[in-house]
Design a protein around this motif. Structure first.
Motif, mmCIF file in Angstrom:
data_model
loop_
_atom_site.group_PDB
_atom_site.id
_atom_site.type_symbol
_atom_site.label_atom_id
_atom_site.label_comp_id
_atom_site.label_asym_id
_atom_site.label_seq_id
_atom_site.Cartn_x
_atom_site.Cartn_y
_atom_site.Cartn_z
ATOM 1 N N TYR A 96 0.936 -1.306 -0.046
ATOM 2 C CA TYR A 96 0.042 0.074 0.042
ATOM 3 C C TYR A 96 0.969 1.347 0.160
ATOM 4 N N ILE A 97 1.991 1.195 0.419
ATOM 5 C CA ILE A 97 3.018 2.360 0.620
ATOM 6 C C ILE A 97 3.645 2.502 -0.776
ATOM 7 N N ASN A 98 4.221 1.405 -1.402
ATOM 8 C CA ASN A 98 5.057 1.219 -2.532
ATOM 9 C C ASN A 98 4.111 1.217 -3.899
ATOM 10 N N ASN A 99 3.150 0.283 -3.838
ATOM 11 C CA ASN A 99 2.523 0.052 -5.093
ATOM 12 C C ASN A 99 1.226 1.109 -5.282
ATOM 13 N N ARG A 100 0.625 1.552 -4.197
ATOM 14 C CA ARG A 100 -0.734 2.399 -4.045
ATOM 15 C C ARG A 100 -0.013 3.760 -3.790
ATOM 16 N N GLY A 101 1.076 4.051 -3.215
ATOM 17 C CA GLY A 101 1.438 5.178 -2.827
ATOM 18 C C GLY A 101 0.795 5.879 -1.805
ATOM 19 N N LEU A 102 0.293 5.198 -1.066
ATOM 20 C CA LEU A 102 -0.610 5.854 0.189
ATOM 21 C C LEU A 102 0.534 6.268 1.394
ATOM 22 N N ASP A 103 -0.003 7.413 2.202
ATOM 23 C CA ASP A 103 0.544 7.842 3.073
ATOM 24 C C ASP A 103 1.319 6.893 4.237
ATOM 25 N N LYS A 104 2.477 6.853 4.700
ATOM 26 C CA LYS A 104 2.875 5.959 5.592
ATOM 27 C C LYS A 104 2.100 5.991 6.751
ATOM 28 N N LYS A 105 1.694 7.393 7.408
ATOM 29 C CA LYS A 105 1.022 7.253 8.687
ATOM 30 C C LYS A 105 -0.203 6.729 8.678
ATOM 31 N N TYR A 106 -1.010 7.028 7.382
ATOM 32 C CA TYR A 106 -2.266 6.194 7.314
ATOM 33 C C TYR A 106 -2.241 4.859 7.211
ATOM 34 N N VAL A 107 -1.101 4.546 6.590
ATOM 35 C CA VAL A 107 -1.085 2.687 6.235
ATOM 36 C C VAL A 107 -0.711 2.134 7.634
ATOM 37 N N ASN A 108 0.018 2.983 8.623
ATOM 38 C CA ASN A 108 0.480 2.275 9.885
ATOM 39 C C ASN A 108 -0.732 2.452 10.704
ATOM 40 N N VAL A 109 -1.611 3.161 10.641
ATOM 41 C CA VAL A 109 -2.788 3.092 11.441
ATOM 42 C C VAL A 109 -3.647 1.984 11.201
ATOM 43 N N THR A 110 -3.693 1.761 9.741
ATOM 44 C CA THR A 110 -4.486 0.620 9.352
ATOM 45 C C THR A 110 -3.892 -0.853 9.823
ATOM 46 N N VAL A 111 -2.712 -0.952 9.882
ATOM 47 C CA VAL A 111 -1.830 -2.184 10.358
ATOM 48 C C VAL A 111 -2.449 -2.089 11.757
ATOM 49 N N ALA A 112 -2.399 -1.033 12.470
ATOM 50 C CA ALA A 112 -2.507 -1.420 14.083
ATOM 51 C C ALA A 112 -3.898 -1.785 14.191
ATOM 52 N N LEU A 113 -5.054 -1.328 13.345
ATOM 53 C CA LEU A 113 -6.469 -1.664 13.522
ATOM 54 C C LEU A 113 -6.526 -3.132 13.096
ATOM 55 N N TYR A 114 -5.514 -3.637 11.923
ATOM 56 C CA TYR A 114 -5.981 -4.937 11.496
ATOM 57 C C TYR A 114 -5.407 -5.878 12.751
ATOM 58 N N PHE A 115 -4.250 -5.405 13.374
ATOM 59 C CA PHE A 115 -3.807 -6.134 14.435
ATOM 60 C C PHE A 115 -4.678 -6.422 15.554
ATOM 61 N N MET A 116 -5.358 -5.312 15.845
ATOM 62 C CA MET A 116 -6.426 -5.380 16.974
ATOM 63 C C MET A 116 -7.660 -6.265 16.631
#
Length: 285
Positions: free
Chosen positions: A228-248
């Motif tokens: 999502y960061i490299n291929n989709r070009g999304l903001d790192k902070k946004y992607v990191n928040v989604t990672v945390a949510l999927y972890f929960m």
């Protein structure tokens, strides 16, 4: 008096506006793109420029307003980014602020929503937090590209389940709270769809609706983040928040099914299958 809707052009905000207007409320829509807001809502509402990072926009947005729908913009990752506006709401004697939070956040200190809820409560503004399950619009929005182009759902949720809810239903719930501020003063509401689904089930439903095989890729956190960061070009902070949510989510925080939506509205929440049928075009090749 009027109701201020922040994030009015977003997935939830647009439905909050729609439902408030049905209830006969005077609505102020706020955002950084006035032209877009006026195109969306026309002369049915007042449109004002508003930016959480620009204090000079606060007072105009709150002019003649006594209730507020508060939504944290995805690009503002720090709870403190919203505190200055919350402080101004306190001094403006707001009757009720309905904050778009997350299901289970009262027991989870990791997402910024937890601290924002607590700040609103501690500062003494009357509140009605709304804590929805995962948005169905996440599937038709951020994850639609892979479904459309690769026939895959690409989220690191493992075998976990989520009680998906339509943003339309969230918008209606929030409008009910803001329409009756005294009744819902200092309350919190967890609202979900009618059932908890894992992403294998979501893929099966999409396969049936679309008439082609959709699979759940089930990537690990690292693969998901890199894609999502490299291929989709999304903001790192946004992607990191989604990672945390999927972890929960993998810890079972998103699987609860409640009757909160029914208790607020007297209606049954929309099913994911009905949502997929309604938004079928989004996934077509």
């Amino acid at each position: 008096m009027k109701v201020l809707v922040t994030g009015a052009s977003g997935n939830v905000g647009r439905y909050v506006v729609k439902e408030l207007l049905k209830m006969g409320e005077n609505v102020v829509v706020a955002g950084t793109d006035i032209k877009k807001l006026k195109t969306m809502f026309g002369d049915k509402v007042d449109a004002v420029e508003f930016d959480f990072t620009n204090r000079q926009t606060f007072m105009e947005a709150l002019h003649e307003v006594d209730r507020v729908f508060l939504m944290r913009p995805p690009h503002l990752g720090k709870p403190q980014d919203l505190y200055p506006f919350i402080d101004i709401m306190k001094s403006s004697n707001i009757k009720l602020v309905s904050f778009l939070s997350l299901m289970g956040v009262e027991h989870n200190t990791i997402p910024p929503h937890h601290k924002i809820e607590k700040y609103i409560e501690n500062i003494g503004i009357p509140y009605a937090h709304i804590r929805p399950g995962f948005f169905m619009q996440n599937v038709s929005g951020i994850h639609a590209k892979e479904i459309k182009e690769q026939d895959k759902i690409l989220v690191p949720a493992g075998k976990s389940k989520a009680s998906f809810i339509d943003a339309k239903d969230i918008g209606l719930s929030i409008a009910v709270l803001l329409h009756e501020p005294e009744r819902y003063k200092n309350t919190a509401h967890t609202i979900t769809g009618p059932q908890a689904l894992d992403y294998y089930q979501v893929a099966d439903i999409l396969s049936t609706v679309l008439g082609r095989k959709i699979t759940y890729d089930k990537p690990g956190y690292l693969k998901y983040r890199q894609y999502y960061i490299n291929n989709r070009g999304l903001d790192k902070k946004y992607v990191n928040v989604t990672v945390a949510l999927y972890f929960m989510t993998r810890m079972g925080t998103a699987k609860e099914v409640t009757d909160g939506f029914y208790r607020l509205t007297g209606r049954q929440p929309r099913t994911f299958k009905d949502f997929a049928k309604e938004n079928k075009e989004v996934f077509l090749k």
